[in-house]
Design a protein around this motif. Structure first.
Motif, mmCIF file in Angstrom:
data_model
loop_
_atom_site.group_PDB
_atom_site.id
_atom_site.type_symbol
_atom_site.label_atom_id
_atom_site.label_comp_id
_atom_site.label_asym_id
_atom_site.label_seq_id
_atom_site.Cartn_x
_atom_site.Cartn_y
_atom_site.Cartn_z
ATOM 1 N N SER A 359 78.540 58.555 -22.080
ATOM 2 C CA SER A 359 80.163 59.338 -21.335
ATOM 3 C C SER A 359 81.000 58.500 -21.337
ATOM 4 N N ILE A 360 80.699 56.998 -22.736
ATOM 5 C CA ILE A 360 81.798 56.544 -23.010
ATOM 6 C C ILE A 360 82.035 56.402 -24.740
ATOM 7 N N GLY A 361 81.422 57.592 -24.990
ATOM 8 C CA GLY A 361 82.030 57.858 -26.139
ATOM 9 C C GLY A 361 80.901 57.873 -27.669
ATOM 10 N N GLY A 362 79.236 57.769 -26.885
ATOM 11 C CA GLY A 362 78.167 57.846 -27.723
ATOM 12 C C GLY A 362 77.855 56.834 -28.175
ATOM 13 N N ASN A 363 76.877 56.743 -29.497
ATOM 14 C CA ASN A 363 76.315 56.134 -30.015
ATOM 15 C C ASN A 363 77.084 54.596 -30.878
ATOM 16 N N VAL A 364 78.452 55.517 -30.803
ATOM 17 C CA VAL A 364 79.398 54.909 -31.635
ATOM 18 C C VAL A 364 79.859 53.001 -30.733
ATOM 19 N N LYS A 365 79.397 52.997 -29.614
ATOM 20 C CA LYS A 365 79.880 52.184 -28.837
ATOM 21 C C LYS A 365 79.011 51.721 -28.097
ATOM 22 N N GLY A 366 77.669 51.908 -28.218
ATOM 23 C CA GLY A 366 77.008 50.996 -28.135
ATOM 24 C C GLY A 366 74.921 51.868 -27.781
ATOM 25 N N ALA A 367 74.708 51.055 -26.908
ATOM 26 C CA ALA A 367 72.528 51.822 -27.035
ATOM 27 C C ALA A 367 71.991 50.633 -25.875
ATOM 28 N N PRO A 368 71.705 51.653 -24.721
ATOM 29 C CA PRO A 368 71.013 51.533 -23.521
ATOM 30 C C PRO A 368 70.281 49.819 -24.095
ATOM 31 N N ALA A 369 70.138 49.239 -22.848
ATOM 32 C CA ALA A 369 69.545 48.097 -22.765
ATOM 33 C C ALA A 369 68.623 47.735 -21.703
ATOM 34 N N THR A 370 67.868 46.938 -21.737
ATOM 35 C CA THR A 370 67.015 46.938 -21.063
ATOM 36 C C THR A 370 66.562 45.653 -20.994
ATOM 37 N N THR A 371 67.054 44.602 -21.349
ATOM 38 C CA THR A 371 67.591 42.880 -21.586
ATOM 39 C C THR A 371 68.369 42.418 -21.493
ATOM 40 N N VAL A 372 68.787 41.318 -20.891
ATOM 41 C CA VAL A 372 69.513 40.410 -21.323
ATOM 42 C C VAL A 372 70.301 39.629 -22.284
ATOM 43 N N THR A 414 80.946 47.877 -2.676
ATOM 44 C CA THR A 414 81.955 48.093 -3.326
ATOM 45 C C THR A 414 81.992 47.795 -4.768
ATOM 46 N N LEU A 415 82.347 48.583 -5.820
ATOM 47 C CA LEU A 415 82.050 48.627 -6.975
ATOM 48 C C LEU A 415 82.845 47.691 -7.933
ATOM 49 N N THR A 416 83.104 46.951 -8.398
ATOM 50 C CA THR A 416 84.484 46.570 -8.718
ATOM 51 C C THR A 416 84.381 46.727 -10.955
ATOM 52 N N ALA A 417 86.012 46.125 -10.959
ATOM 53 C CA ALA A 417 85.649 47.216 -12.568
ATOM 54 C C ALA A 417 86.927 46.302 -13.051
ATOM 55 N N ARG A 418 87.133 46.674 -14.676
ATOM 56 C CA ARG A 418 88.324 45.847 -14.465
ATOM 57 C C ARG A 418 89.945 47.340 -15.276
ATOM 58 N N SER A 419 90.595 46.703 -14.830
ATOM 59 C CA SER A 419 91.845 48.203 -14.522
ATOM 60 C C SER A 419 92.139 48.779 -16.248
ATOM 61 N N ASP A 420 92.303 47.349 -17.320
ATOM 62 C CA ASP A 420 93.716 48.290 -18.590
ATOM 63 C C ASP A 420 91.168 47.716 -19.428
ATOM 64 N N ARG A 421 90.020 48.546 -19.031
ATOM 65 C CA ARG A 421 89.540 48.900 -19.633
ATOM 66 C C ARG A 421 88.276 50.086 -19.084
ATOM 67 N N PRO A 422 89.175 51.101 -19.773
ATOM 68 C CA PRO A 422 88.986 52.792 -19.436
ATOM 69 C C PRO A 422 87.238 52.501 -19.972
ATOM 70 N N ASP A 423 86.533 52.189 -20.469
ATOM 71 C CA ASP A 423 85.447 52.138 -20.805
ATOM 72 C C ASP A 423 84.649 52.245 -19.732
ATOM 73 N N GLU A 424 84.910 50.518 -19.200
ATOM 74 C CA GLU A 424 84.243 49.985 -17.766
ATOM 75 C C GLU A 424 84.409 50.453 -16.836
ATOM 76 N N VAL A 425 86.011 51.377 -17.024
ATOM 77 C CA VAL A 425 85.729 52.183 -15.601
ATOM 78 C C VAL A 425 85.667 53.776 -15.791
ATOM 79 N N THR A 426 85.272 54.334 -17.034
ATOM 80 C CA THR A 426 84.230 54.801 -17.538
ATOM 81 C C THR A 426 82.567 55.330 -16.801
ATOM 82 N N ALA A 427 82.329 53.715 -17.163
ATOM 83 C CA ALA A 427 81.050 53.748 -16.471
ATOM 84 C C ALA A 427 81.002 53.166 -15.727
ATOM 85 N N ALA A 428 81.814 52.627 -14.910
ATOM 86 C CA ALA A 428 81.384 52.470 -13.047
ATOM 87 C C ALA A 428 81.542 53.623 -13.150
ATOM 88 N N THR A 429 82.349 54.882 -13.227
ATOM 89 C CA THR A 429 82.420 55.644 -12.275
ATOM 90 C C THR A 429 80.883 57.009 -12.837
#
Length: 583
Positions: A359-372, A414-429
């Motif tokens: 949703s945020i743009g594929g593997n150029v933006k990240g990889a699924p995480a299982t650890t901290v 309630t789920l919060t996110a940062r309004s000026d970080r579009p990818d974070e809002v997309t991920a929250a959605t």
């Protein structure tokens, strides 16, 4: 502890974790027209020694603060090195060399006692503030006292010094405690020597000394929270203009002398920082070659990526490093029903991480995480306590745990996110849609990044009052070790009335104790093993949902010179090296 050897070992770990940087580094660069994609990962691109030009940075929101003693943002730590000299810092260099800690205001790295509880630094002589006053060890001591012990005025930065200095739990800070000695566990026997007496062994001291909190502040000029309006420079640049909403302009500091500063070339004549620029506009300005870089270092927006990646000539301007950072979901253990671990486990299982990355743009933006801890940080241990096929979530498992927590039909939160970080809002959605599959209704509320921790998600009272059980969060290592990554997000002592970063309000005695044990362990291999164990304990608690290991798709326009990625600062470009051909 031999910090140089430790830094080299960490660099090797990072290199193994990142195939892109496994080849090491190079001091030779090439012009932008000949550069290739990812060239900035291992070399200095568009290398130049020419003085002059104007570097222009843009940001979609703003900093928590540009005050070196009141910031926790990675990009500010990177940027502040232009006007604030810490005791030591990370070497401005390409590839793994950028993880090496080198002396800055100090003449060398810290000298530790055998038990790593006493650390001594010697300052360079003759270094001056912008007003011509010579910098002394007392200015460094005062800077640390104000940054760690005065939350009533400066609440944004980490509090490692408060936690580890003898008497730190009782000292009230320089605004309340007017005694001439200040905090007695920081000694300044002469103007060039500063000695730290710790309450327990701390093997990562040089990494802590690299924080901008050790940059000197003259007590006579300090105005508490208002100091940011008139910061007194100790670096090659000083502020000529500052506006909290619009940005800042930095010009050369005539009191800075190159002979006292072997790591900064200070090539540009002027540095301009523009704040509150629309994220898409930031990208447009980069592609039009009118600015030098996005100072947040988080990369091109999802909307911009296709036009860049689909054209070979544009893709050649990009670097795609791992950010040493984790995007995650914090489940607050003091907001019902997340006080019940079974409810937390239900969220762990229902989360579709692969879908979120798509949703945020594929593997150029990240990889699924299982650890901290991300794979690029020393102490990473590979495991997955909540597995699902293809990292797409397991609805059946989620419903099973939802029933165990007494909410078989779901609940509202309630789920919060940062309004000026579009990818974070997309991920929250996207997360919101996944939660609906098991009957959880998450009402998304967004807030600006520069107020997110000080006024909302980082304020427990606000979180509890507003039923904010879920909070989107991203975190990068304070320094590239397990402790540097974990402490301020999972240690109970990091819970603060405001500006907090332990958004789960996790205060587990076993986890807290393991963190103390780890940082007091001198042997590097044994210490790193402990970080992996802490990571697993946090995941067993289930209050932190790892979403994806972040990657940045950075863009370097033609005017940007001396461009290289620094893993020490979350995979953004190194701002000490950067200059520009733009006037």
């Amino acid at each position: 502890m031999n910090s140089r050897k430790t830094a080299a070992a960490i660099a090797a770990t990072v290199a193994l974790g990142l195939a892109a940087t496994a080849c090491g580094s190079s001091d030779s660069g090439s012009g932008s027209s000949n550069a290739k994609a990812d060239a900035g990962l291992t070399s200095i691109v568009n290398k130049s020694d020419k003085k002059g030009g104007t570097v222009t940075y843009e940001h979609s929101s703003g900093p928590d603060s540009l005050d070196p003693g009141n910031t926790y943002y990675g990009w500010v730590q990177n940027f502040a090195r232009l006007y604030a000299r810490s005791l030591v810092t990370f070497k401005p260099a390409a590839g793994k060399d950028g993880l090496t800690i080198v002396p800055d205001l100090a003449t060398g790295l810290g000298k530790a006692s055998p038990d790593a509880k006493t650390w001594t630094y010697t300052l360079r002589k003759g270094v001056k503030f912008e007003d011509g006053t010579e910098i002394t060890s007392k200015d460094v001591k005062y800077a640390i006292e104000r940054s760690n012990f005065a939350p009533e005025a400066l609440s944004n930065g980490p509090t490692y010094f408060k936690a580890y200095l003898e008497g730190g739990d009782k000292y009230k800070g320089p605004y309340k405690d007017k005694s001439p000695d200040g905090l007695k566990s920081i000694e300044t026997p002469d103007d060039s020597t500063i000695v730290f007496h710790l309450n327990k062994p701390f093997a990562d001291m040089d990494y802590l000394a690299a924080f901008s909190q050790t940059a000197p502040v003259p007590a006579k000029s300090d105005k508490g929270a208002s100091y940011v309006q008139h910061i007194v420079s100790s670096g090659p640049y000083k502020f000529s203009a500052y506006s909290e909403s619009r940005g800042a302009t930095l010009v050369r500091n005539p009191q800075w002398e190159p002979k006292s500063d072997p790591i900064r070339k200070a090539l540009p004549d002027k540095i301009v920082l523009k704040l509150n620029v629309n994220p898409t506009t930031v990208d447009e300005h980069l592609l039009n070659n009118t600015t030098t870089t996005d100072i947040a270092g988080t990369g091109l927006q999802s909307k911009t990526q296709p036009k860049v990646l689909s054209k070979a000539s544009e893709k050649a301007h990009t670097d795609n490093p791992y950010a040493g950072a984790l995007q995650y979901l914090a489940l607050n253990v003091n907001v019902k029903p997340f006080d019940n671990i079974e409810c937390r486990k239900a969220v762990q299982y229902v989360t579709d991480k692969a879908g979120m990355v798509d949703s945020i743009g594929g593997n150029v933006k990240g990889a699924p995480a299982t650890t901290v801890i991300p794979p690029t940080v020393a102490g990473y241990k590979k495991f997955d306590l909540y597995p699902s096929a293809g990292n797409k979530g397991d609805v059946a498992k989620a419903k099973e745990h939802l029933a165990k927590c007494g909410h078989p039909k779901g609940f509202k939160t309630t789920l919060t996110a940062r309004s000026d970080r579009p990818d974070e809002v997309t991920a929250a959605t996207q997360l919101q849609q996944s939660l609906k599959k098991i009957g959880i209704t998450a009402d998304i509320k967004t807030f600006p990044a520069d107020k997110y921790f000080t006024d909302f998600a980082g304020v427990p009272a606000w979180v509890h009052k507003n039923n904010a059980g879920m909070m989107m969060m991203a975190w990068g290592a304070d320094w590239p070790t397990g402790y540097g990554f974990l402490d301020q997000i999972v240690d109970g002592t990091a819970i603060k009335p405001s500006g907090g970063t332990n958004l789960m309000e996790l205060n587990d005695k076993a986890i807290n104790a393991e963190l103390v044990k780890g940082i007091g362990t001198i042997d590097t291999t044994a210490r790193n093993a402990i970080w992996g164990d802490v990571d697993q304990k946090v995941m067993e608690n289930a209050s932190l949902v790892p979403l994806y290991y972040r990657k940045n798709l950075l863009y370097r326009p033609d005017n940007a010179e001396n461009v290289t990625v620094t893993d020490a600062y979350l995979g953004m470009y190194d701002y000490v090296l950067m200059t520009s051909s733009n006037k």
